[in-house]
Design an enzyme around this catalytic site. Structure first.
Site, short mmCIF file in Angstrom:
data_model
loop_
_atom_site.label_atom_id
_atom_site.label_comp_id
_atom_site.label_asym_id
_atom_site.label_seq_id
_atom_site.Cartn_x
_atom_site.Cartn_y
_atom_site.Cartn_z
N ASP A 33 5.14 -2.87 12.51
CA ASP A 33 4.66 -2.58 14.14
C ASP A 33 3.12 -2.60 14.10
OD1 ASP A 33 3.85 -0.09 13.29
OD2 ASP A 33 5.64 0.91 14.02
N GLU A 34 2.50 -2.03 15.04
CA GLU A 34 1.03 -2.33 15.11
C GLU A 34 0.33 -1.25 14.42
OE1 GLU A 34 2.31 -1.70 19.48
OE2 GLU A 34 0.02 -1.80 19.41
N GLU B 261 9.37 -3.90 -6.40
CA GLU B 261 9.12 -4.84 -5.32
C GLU B 261 9.72 -5.85 -5.28
OE1 GLU B 261 4.69 -4.99 -4.08
OE2 GLU B 261 4.30 -3.08 -5.56
N HIS C 138 5.51 -2.31 0.60
CA HIS C 138 4.23 -1.52 0.35
C HIS C 138 4.69 -0.76 -0.85
CE1 HIS C 138 1.16 1.20 1.30
NE2 HIS C 138 1.68 2.35 0.82
C1 GRF Z 1 2.05 -5.45 -3.49
O1 GRF Z 1 1.69 -4.29 -4.30
C2 GRF Z 1 2.33 -5.20 -2.25
O2 GRF Z 1 3.26 -4.03 -2.17
C3 GRF Z 1 1.15 -4.84 -1.32
O3 GRF Z 1 0.26 -5.51 -2.12
C4 GRF Z 1 0.44 -6.11 -3.40
C5 GRF Z 1 0.35 -7.56 -3.18
O4 GRF Z 1 0.70 -8.07 -4.51
N1 GRF Z 1 1.29 -4.72 -0.24
P1 GRF Z 1 0.96 -9.67 -4.64
O5 GRF Z 1 0.04 -10.39 -3.75
O6 GRF Z 1 2.53 -9.93 -4.11
O7 GRF Z 1 1.13 -9.87 -6.28
#
Ligand code: GRF
Length: 200
Positions: free
Chosen positions: A140-141, A173, A108
């Site tokens: 989780d849910e 990320e 996230h």
């Molecule tokens: C990312 O920013 C991730 O954190 C969020 O959705 C986006 C997905 O990007 N959950 P990608 O499809 O991995 O390029």
């Protein structure tokens, strides 16, 4: 060798970062299947190009648990040990979560519990925080809620737009998803309450 199942709905850049890490030997696992609820997801196309099993199971019109049963069956078919949500735009049912206890990760683009849900980077800018970041957590849910595995901060700069902040966070990320998968695949962690504690 552990087997990963990747679930995505769109672009798939986090999936690609994971696939690069697998190929480079930075993650001791293989990608057993890449699955999407959206047949047109770019990530599915990329998976096919990389020679991976790419499966589309459209979710449209299906009850949440009915859909999740189809997905879980597909993951079982490919003997998946760890499920990685990578931009999978659906909440999982309690059924799904119970089928893979502490074996589902999500990424996230904020420092949870700040800014759960959609457009987390926009939420961060609107709120005026000076530091945001990203989080890999167990699923989780509830939305963006389970125990946190890895988090990293990213500065918010004065001139930032949704796009520039998102890009700066996305770089991190890509790095921390590999790190988190390695933590979870290693034997040395345990859960204390909500805390994921790694043994040293
Ligand atoms: C990312 O920013 C991730 O954190 C969020 O959705 C986006 C997905 O990007 N959950 P990608 O499809 O991995 O390029």
């Amino acid at each position: 060798m552990k087997r990963l199942g990747i679930l995505l709905s769109g672009r798939g850049s986090n999936f690609e970062a994971i696939a690069d890490s697998v190929e480079a030997g930075r993650i001791p696992a293989s990608i057993a299947v890449v699955l999407s609820n959206r047949p047109e997801a770019r990530g599915l196309e990329t998976a096919r190009r990389r020679g991976l099993n790419a499966v589309s199971i459209p979710s449209k019109g299906l009850d949440r648990e009915v859909y999740d049963r189809l997905v879980v069956a597909e993951l079982r078919k490919h003997e998946v040990d760890l499920v990685c949500l990578a931009g999978f735009m659906r909440l999982l049912s309690a059924y799904f979560v119970r089928e893979f206890p502490l074996r589902i990760l999500n990424i996230h683009p904020s420092l949870l519990p700040a800014f759960p849900g959609l457009d987390a980077q926009h939420q961060a800018l609107e709120h005026g925080v000076k530091i945001s970041g990203c989080t890999v957590h167990f699923v989780d849910e509830y939305l963006d809620h389970g125990p946190i595995v890895v988090q990293t901060p990213v500065p918010v700069l004065d001139g930032d737009t949704d796009e520039t902040l998102s890009l700066r966070i996305l770089k991190e990320e890509h790095r921390i998803y590999t790190e988190a998968i390695n933590v979870v695949l290693s034997a040395g962690w345990r859960i204390e309450g909500r805390r994921v504690v790694t043994a040293r």
